[in-house]
Design an enzyme around this catalytic site. Structure first.
Site, PDB file in Angstrom:
ATOM      1  N   ASP A  82       0.959  -1.100  -0.120  1.00 22.23           N
ATOM      2  CA  ASP A  82       0.091  -0.007   0.022  1.00 22.23           C
ATOM      3  C   ASP A  82       0.834   1.405  -0.025  1.00 22.23           C
ATOM      4  O   ASP A  82       1.469   1.422   0.932  1.00 22.23           O
ATOM      5  CB  ASP A  82      -0.744  -0.084   1.226  1.00 22.23           C
ATOM      6  CG  ASP A  82      -1.945   1.097   1.493  1.00 22.23           C
ATOM      7  OD1 ASP A  82      -2.287   1.459   0.277  1.00 22.23           O
ATOM      8  OD2 ASP A  82      -2.164   1.582   2.514  1.00 22.23           O
ATOM      9  N   HIS A 208      -9.482   5.124  -1.945  1.00 17.80           N
ATOM     10  CA  HIS A 208      -8.591   5.081  -1.029  1.00 17.80           C
ATOM     11  C   HIS A 208      -9.304   6.025   0.373  1.00 17.80           C
ATOM     12  O   HIS A 208     -10.424   6.571  -0.127  1.00 17.80           O
ATOM     13  CB  HIS A 208      -7.498   5.748  -0.887  1.00 17.80           C
ATOM     14  CG  HIS A 208      -6.202   4.911  -1.716  1.00 17.80           C
ATOM     15  ND1 HIS A 208      -5.291   4.524  -1.113  1.00 17.80           N
ATOM     16  CD2 HIS A 208      -6.460   4.156  -2.951  1.00 17.80           C
ATOM     17  CE1 HIS A 208      -4.522   3.593  -1.918  1.00 17.80           C
ATOM     18  NE2 HIS A 208      -5.280   3.566  -3.028  1.00 17.80           N
TER      19      HIS A 208
HETATM   20  O1  G3H Z   1      -3.095   5.059   3.480  1.00 14.36           O
HETATM   21  C1  G3H Z   1      -2.338   5.107   4.400  1.00 14.36           C
HETATM   22  C2  G3H Z   1      -2.722   3.667   5.601  1.00 14.36           C
HETATM   23  O2  G3H Z   1      -3.710   3.937   6.228  1.00 14.36           O
HETATM   24  C3  G3H Z   1      -1.345   3.275   6.042  1.00 14.36           C
HETATM   25  O3  G3H Z   1      -1.144   4.241   6.973  1.00 14.36           O
HETATM   26  O4  G3H Z   1       1.373   4.513   6.753  1.00 14.36           O
HETATM   27  O5  G3H Z   1       0.290   4.666   9.001  1.00 14.36           O
HETATM   28  O6  G3H Z   1       0.597   2.600   7.867  1.00 14.36           O
HETATM   29  P1  G3H Z   1       0.219   4.169   7.634  1.00 14.36           P
HETATM   30  P1  13P Z   2      -8.596   4.944   5.887  1.00 20.11           P
HETATM   31  O1  13P Z   2      -7.594   4.887   6.712  1.00 20.11           O
HETATM   32  O2  13P Z   2      -8.986   6.398   5.691  1.00 20.11           O
HETATM   33  O3  13P Z   2      -9.325   3.853   5.613  1.00 20.11           O
HETATM   34  O4  13P Z   2      -7.496   4.794   4.444  1.00 20.11           O
HETATM   35  C1  13P Z   2      -7.170   3.656   4.030  1.00 20.11           C
HETATM   36  C2  13P Z   2      -6.297   3.758   2.861  1.00 20.11           C
HETATM   37  O5  13P Z   2      -6.346   4.244   1.900  1.00 20.11           O
HETATM   38  C3  13P Z   2      -5.111   2.945   2.605  1.00 20.11           C
HETATM   39  O6  13P Z   2      -4.500   3.157   1.607  1.00 20.11           O
HETATM   40 ZN    ZN Z   3      -4.558   5.254   0.800  1.00 18.22          ZN
END
Ligand code: G3H
Ligand code: 13P
Ligand code: ZN
Length: 284
Positions: A82, A208
């Protein structure tokens, strides 16, 4: 069963007009919750790890946990990177057997985003790994910007067409009004923009920042062509609230299993509910 290619799941979703849930994992309990929820809903599922999750758990642990969960699963499970931001990060995930990667070049100028995405596709496609890119800036609710400043970062449909033609990318994350994290108010999605994007590109569209978006709005986006919906924040909220509840009830509790077990159950419930909203229940 090992990891199923992300693009296979998204192509099936395109045929069936539903979306596959992509849920972020950071630890063993969340990995288990994602797969258990998918099994209980008989749904295909995408587990995804951010660069932050990989840094926290270590790539070896994340992949080993995900592989163990997928190997024993009764439903198709994919493992996806991700918001990868560098070619090196992607290569690390390819070497560890991920079945999908996201290269997020959205902070770069268009041509640089295209060049980076193409470089990743050249490495991933020959080994059967599909690539998600991002065009427009999704950003976070904590970004200190006005509504019109956010709208200026929305995905331009004509640019999306050009981007897909130039890269041949497998799926595209778009900015249409969602943001990562907890919303302050109710998010307003630009469905007209989404409709235009879908009419101009024929690959799966990814939503997202989907936590906190009302179910009906997510379903409308899916009806218009969204085929992958990312959820992280709602899992975090449920997980930590369940931990807090145990500790509030007995502040002397010292058995991590008694704290994390209920948190895992809470995560299963949230994920099941999302899967039902996305229409992927029974699609495994
Ligand atoms: O899109 C972002 C996700 O919620 C991942 O968040 O970079 O804190 O793991 P993180
Ligand atoms: P949220 O944390 O807002 O659900 O977004 C998740 C996301 O887009 C991960 O790439
Ligand atoms: Zn995202």
């Amino acid at each position: 069963m090992t990891f199923v290619p992300v693009d296979f799941l998204l192509k099936e979703a395109m045929k069936g007009n539903y979306a596959v849930g992509a849920f972020n994992c950071n630890n063993m309990e969340i990995v288990q919750a994602i797969v258990r929820a998918a099994e209980e809903e008989n749904a295909p599922v995408i587990m995804q790890a951010s660069q932050g999750a990989i840094k926290y758990a270590g790539i070896g642990f994340i992949t080993a946990m995900a592989r163990e969960a997928a190997a024993n699963a009764k439903v198709p499970v994919a493992l996806h990177l991700d918001h990868g931001t560098s070619f090196d990060q992607v290569m690390q995930c390819l070497r560890n057997g991920f079945s999908g990667v996201m290269i997020d070049g959205s902070k770069h100028p268009l041509e640089e985003n295209i060049a980076l995405t193409r470089q990743v596709i050249a490495a991933a496609r020959p080994i059967g790994v599909s690539v998600e890119a991002e065009l427009g800036k999704i950003g976070g609710t904590e970004d200190d910007i006005t509504v019109s400043e956010r709208e200026a970062m929305f995905t331009d449909p004509a640019e999306a067409k050009y981007f897909v033609e130039q890269t041949g990318v497998d799926s595209l994350a778009v900015a249409i009004g969602t943001a990562h994290g907890q919303y302050k108010g109710e998010p307003k999605l630009d469905f007209e923009r989404l409709k235009k994007i879908v009419s101009m590109v024929d690959i799966p569209i990814v939503l997202h920042g989907s936590s906190g978006v009302p179910g009906e709005a997510v379903q409308e986006a899916i009806a218009l062509g969204v085929r992958k919906v990312n959820i992280d924040t709602n899992i975090r909220e449920a997980f930590v609230a369940a931990c807090r509840k145990v500790l509030d009830t007995d502040s002397r509790e010292i058995d991590p299993r008694k704290v994390l077990g209920p948190a895992r159950e809470a995560a299963v419930e949230v994920i099941r509910e999302k899967i039902r909203i996305f229409g992927s229940s029974g699609k495994a």
